[in-house]
Scaffold this motif. Structure first.
Motif, mmCIF file in Angstrom:
data_model
loop_
_atom_site.group_PDB
_atom_site.id
_atom_site.type_symbol
_atom_site.label_atom_id
_atom_site.label_comp_id
_atom_site.label_asym_id
_atom_site.label_seq_id
_atom_site.Cartn_x
_atom_site.Cartn_y
_atom_site.Cartn_z
ATOM 1 N N ALA A 22 10.015 5.194 7.936
ATOM 2 C CA ALA A 22 10.025 6.622 7.247
ATOM 3 C C ALA A 22 10.729 7.483 8.432
ATOM 4 O O ALA A 22 11.182 7.440 9.709
ATOM 5 N N LEU A 23 12.180 7.828 7.737
ATOM 6 C CA LEU A 23 13.008 8.758 8.473
ATOM 7 C C LEU A 23 12.292 10.334 8.377
ATOM 8 O O LEU A 23 11.927 10.584 7.890
ATOM 9 N N VAL A 24 12.689 11.019 9.724
ATOM 10 C CA VAL A 24 12.526 12.506 9.611
ATOM 11 C C VAL A 24 13.595 13.682 9.417
ATOM 12 O O VAL A 24 14.389 13.422 9.147
ATOM 13 N N GLY A 25 12.460 14.433 8.031
ATOM 14 C CA GLY A 25 13.422 15.121 7.688
ATOM 15 C C GLY A 25 13.897 16.430 8.751
ATOM 16 O O GLY A 25 13.085 16.355 9.859
ATOM 17 N N VAL A 26 14.202 17.172 8.020
ATOM 18 C CA VAL A 26 14.715 19.135 9.098
ATOM 19 C C VAL A 26 14.080 19.541 7.678
ATOM 20 O O VAL A 26 15.148 19.798 6.245
ATOM 21 N N LEU A 29 9.243 19.124 4.436
ATOM 22 C CA LEU A 29 8.323 18.523 4.328
ATOM 23 C C LEU A 29 7.723 17.511 2.775
ATOM 24 O O LEU A 29 7.608 18.720 2.024
ATOM 25 N N PRO A 30 8.214 16.704 2.639
ATOM 26 C CA PRO A 30 7.610 16.472 0.897
ATOM 27 C C PRO A 30 6.337 16.213 1.053
ATOM 28 O O PRO A 30 5.580 16.005 1.761
ATOM 29 N N GLU A 31 6.109 16.338 -0.033
ATOM 30 C CA GLU A 31 4.560 15.515 -0.435
ATOM 31 C C GLU A 31 4.067 14.700 -0.849
ATOM 32 O O GLU A 31 2.993 14.713 -0.439
ATOM 33 N N ASN A 32 4.776 13.325 -0.763
ATOM 34 C CA ASN A 32 4.326 12.076 -0.935
ATOM 35 C C ASN A 32 3.418 11.948 1.046
ATOM 36 O O ASN A 32 4.747 12.690 1.540
ATOM 37 N N THR A 33 2.600 11.461 0.862
ATOM 38 C CA THR A 33 2.198 11.173 2.359
ATOM 39 C C THR A 33 3.099 10.163 3.543
ATOM 40 O O THR A 33 3.945 9.175 2.721
ATOM 41 N N LYS A 34 2.769 9.899 4.667
ATOM 42 C CA LYS A 34 3.778 9.217 6.184
ATOM 43 C C LYS A 34 5.423 9.771 5.148
ATOM 44 O O LYS A 34 5.954 8.734 5.389
ATOM 45 N N SER A 35 5.204 11.312 5.247
ATOM 46 C CA SER A 35 6.206 11.561 5.336
ATOM 47 C C SER A 35 6.492 12.824 6.702
ATOM 48 O O SER A 35 5.250 12.830 6.729
ATOM 49 N N PHE A 62 9.850 23.195 18.265
ATOM 50 C CA PHE A 62 9.933 23.018 17.298
ATOM 51 C C PHE A 62 8.649 22.603 17.255
ATOM 52 O O PHE A 62 7.926 22.229 17.914
ATOM 53 N N VAL A 63 8.371 22.146 15.617
ATOM 54 C CA VAL A 63 7.362 21.526 15.215
ATOM 55 C C VAL A 63 6.880 20.534 14.612
ATOM 56 O O VAL A 63 8.485 20.214 13.959
ATOM 57 N N PHE A 64 6.954 19.041 15.053
ATOM 58 C CA PHE A 64 6.678 17.384 14.336
ATOM 59 C C PHE A 64 6.031 18.195 13.167
ATOM 60 O O PHE A 64 4.478 17.511 13.720
ATOM 61 N N ALA A 65 6.427 17.363 12.339
ATOM 62 C CA ALA A 65 4.954 17.440 11.583
ATOM 63 C C ALA A 65 4.808 16.396 10.045
ATOM 64 O O ALA A 65 5.927 15.813 10.177
ATOM 65 N N SER A 66 4.333 15.967 9.739
ATOM 66 C CA SER A 66 3.145 14.837 8.759
ATOM 67 C C SER A 66 2.921 14.874 7.749
ATOM 68 O O SER A 66 1.897 15.905 7.892
ATOM 69 N N ARG A 67 2.913 14.017 6.934
ATOM 70 C CA ARG A 67 1.870 14.520 5.281
ATOM 71 C C ARG A 67 0.805 13.776 5.337
ATOM 72 O O ARG A 67 1.943 12.353 5.626
#
Length: 146
Positions: A22-26, A29-35, A62-67
């Motif tokens: 998975a690539l990191v967005g800016v 954060l999409p609802e799908n897991t492992k994003s 900054f915040v680095f976050a994941s679903r």
């Protein structure tokens, strides 16, 4: 390139992200897991130091976050906690080795670090948003006369 764009490109080089393909967005954060996402965070007084010539040392929080999957499965929850520990250690190692984001002309990264442990920000029955607050410290040349 913007500071947040440079951070995103840098975080995409994290060796632990390869496990998830998975690539990191800016900023989204999409609802799908492992994003994953990098978001700008509040930085109280971003200029740490100003030199006589106008150059500055700055902070960018900054915040680095994941679903992630979330629930009673202790193994899954522990895996996520371990991922964030490894991510924090990776940032520390990058600073120690001076392997830092490329901020482009007139800027030079000095240090990148985690400010918190990874934690659950919000959760429902099956998914949670995990995040870790981080900081980039960088030098910026005075741009006023250019």
């Amino acid at each position: 390139m913007s500071v947040i764009g440079s951070i995103r490109a840098f975080v995409n080089t994290c060796p632990f992200l390869g496990e998830f393909d998975a690539l990191v967005g800016v900023e989204y954060l999409p609802e799908n897991t492992k994003s994953f996402v990098v978001e700008a965070s509040i930085t109280d007084n971003p200029i740490q130091r100003r030199y006589l010539n106008g150059d500055t040392i700055r902070r960018f929080n900054f915040v680095f976050a994941s679903r992630e999957y979330f629930g009673q499965d202790m193994v899954e929850n522990m895996d996520v906690a371990e991922f964030y520990e490894k991510f924090s250690d990776w940032l520390e190692e990058c600073s120690a080795k001076n392997t830092l984001p490329d901020l482009g002309s007139g800027r030079e990264a000095r240090k990148i670090q985690a400010l918190t442990n990874g934690y659950v920000l919000n959760a429902d029955e099956s998914k949670a948003r995990y995040q870790i607050q981080c900081q980039l410290v960088y030098y910026q040349e005075f741009l006023g006369g250019k």
